[in-house]
Design a protein around this motif. Sequence first.
Motif, short mmCIF file in Angstrom:
data_model
loop_
_atom_site.label_atom_id
_atom_site.label_comp_id
_atom_site.label_asym_id
_atom_site.label_seq_id
_atom_site.Cartn_x
_atom_site.Cartn_y
_atom_site.Cartn_z
N LEU A 30 41.07 47.94 62.26
CA LEU A 30 40.61 46.58 61.94
C LEU A 30 41.26 45.64 62.96
CD1 LEU A 30 41.09 46.70 58.04
CD2 LEU A 30 39.26 47.69 59.45
N VAL A 31 40.43 45.05 63.81
CA VAL A 31 40.94 44.27 64.93
C VAL A 31 40.99 42.78 64.58
CG1 VAL A 31 40.55 43.62 67.34
CG2 VAL A 31 40.00 45.95 66.58
N GLN A 32 42.20 42.31 64.36
CA GLN A 32 42.40 40.88 64.06
C GLN A 32 42.68 40.16 65.39
OE1 GLN A 32 44.27 39.56 60.37
NE2 GLN A 32 45.87 38.62 61.59
N HIS A 244 45.38 38.00 57.79
CA HIS A 244 45.69 38.97 56.74
C HIS A 244 44.63 40.06 56.56
CE1 HIS A 244 49.32 37.01 55.17
NE2 HIS A 244 48.72 35.89 55.51
N SER A 245 44.06 40.52 57.68
CA SER A 245 43.12 41.65 57.60
C SER A 245 43.76 42.75 56.78
CB SER A 245 42.81 42.17 59.00
OG SER A 245 42.17 41.15 59.74
N MET A 246 42.96 43.36 55.93
CA MET A 246 43.57 44.35 55.04
C MET A 246 42.65 45.49 54.67
SD MET A 246 43.86 42.72 51.23
CE MET A 246 45.15 41.60 51.69
N LEU A 247 43.29 46.59 54.29
CA LEU A 247 42.57 47.75 53.81
C LEU A 247 43.07 48.04 52.39
CD1 LEU A 247 40.61 50.08 54.65
CD2 LEU A 247 42.64 51.40 55.23
N VAL A 248 42.12 48.18 51.47
CA VAL A 248 42.47 48.44 50.06
C VAL A 248 41.83 49.75 49.65
CG1 VAL A 248 42.35 47.50 47.71
CG2 VAL A 248 42.46 45.94 49.66
N ASP A 249 42.57 50.57 48.94
CA ASP A 249 42.03 51.87 48.55
C ASP A 249 41.29 51.78 47.20
OD1 ASP A 249 43.81 52.08 46.41
OD2 ASP A 249 45.14 53.52 47.39
N PRO A 250 40.62 52.85 46.79
CA PRO A 250 39.81 52.78 45.56
C PRO A 250 40.63 52.61 44.27
CG PRO A 250 39.06 54.57 46.98
CD PRO A 250 40.36 54.11 47.53
N THR A 264 46.17 44.91 65.33
CA THR A 264 45.15 45.86 64.87
C THR A 264 45.76 46.76 63.82
OG1 THR A 264 43.98 45.83 66.99
CG2 THR A 264 43.62 47.74 65.60
N LEU A 265 45.06 46.85 62.71
CA LEU A 265 45.52 47.72 61.62
C LEU A 265 44.75 49.03 61.74
CD1 LEU A 265 46.92 48.13 58.84
CD2 LEU A 265 44.96 47.00 57.81
#
Length: 300
Positions: A30-32, A244-250, A264-265
Motif C-alpha cells: 500500500l503506497v502512501q 494512516h494507510s492500513m490493512l485490516v484482517d477478517p 509503503t506498507l
Amino acid sequence: MMGDNTLTDAVHWRFREDSNPYVRGLKVALVQMAVGSDKAKNVASAVKQIHRAKEAGAQLVALPECFNSPYGTKFFDEYAEEVPSGATSRALSKAAAETGVCVVGGSVPERFGNKLYNTCTVWDGSGKLLAQHRKVHLFDIRIPNKMTFRESEVLSPGDQITTFDLAGIKIGVCICYDLRFYEMLHLMAQEGCALIICPAAFNMTTGPRHWELLARSRANDLQLWMALVSPARDTTAAYVAWGHSMLVDPWGSVVGQLKESEGTLIHEVDVKVVEEVRNNIPVRTQRRTDLYETVKKFKK
Ligand SMILES: O=C(O)CCC(=O)C(=O)O
C-alpha cells in the motif's frame, strides 16, 4: 490443505487452490505517496514506488485516491485524462508489465466525453486493463466550520460494482466515500471477495473519527481483508489528507498501519484467514433475511 476444507458458504466463497500460485496469500504493498501539483512528477513517483515494491516482493501494489492530481473539485478538469489512452494509464500499464505485478491504480480524474469521473484502474502483470471502477458515491458533505466538499459539482457517479480476479482470489474495489456504503461492499462479499481495496483520502475532520472505525467495521461485518490507501499528509495542501494507510484482517484487527508521512506498507494477505473466520463465526449463513426483508414484522 485447502482442497479439503470445511467451507460453510461455498456458493459465495470460491477460493481455488489449484489455480493459485500464492497458495495462502498475496503480498500487497500500500503506497502512501506524497501528491503535489506536478502531474508528471506524481506519476513518476508512483511508477518508482511500484518498482520498489516489486523489489520488496509485492505481488499487488495499490496507490492512493487521486494520486496524479491534488484532491479538490477545482483541479479535476485540468488533470483529467481518458482511460486507458491517457498518459497516466499508459504509465501504470507499462509499470505493471515491467514488474509483472498487479497495479491497483488508486484513482485519477477521468474524462469520458463531456463527463468527469473519479476512477480507479487495475492492471494485471502483463499491463492489461483488468478492471475500472468509477466512484459510485460522490463525496458531498457539509460539517459546518470543518469540512464541506461537493464532488458532485464536477464529477458524475459511476454505476457499476467492481471486482476482479487475481490468481483465484476475488478482490473488490471501492473509492473513499464508497466505503461508507455498507450495501455495496456487502454485495462484493457475497460475490466472493476475500479482499477489498479502497484508495481513499479522508481528511483531518473525518479521518480521526471514522477511518479506522470504517475499515475495521467492514472487515469484521463482511469477514474479509480491507486495505485502505491514502496519500501522505501535506499540511500545506488545500485538502489535507489523514494518511494512516492500513490493512485490516477478517477478524477486524489492524495488522499494519502507516503514520501520516510517505511510506509503503507491505504485508501478506492470507486468504485462508477469510475461510477460518467465516467457519468459526458463521454469520453469513445465520442471517435471518426472512425477518429483515419484511418491515411489517416490526413490533409496534
Ligand atoms: O468519507 C469521508 O469522510 C471522506 C471521503 C473522501 O474524502 C472522498 O470520498 O474522497
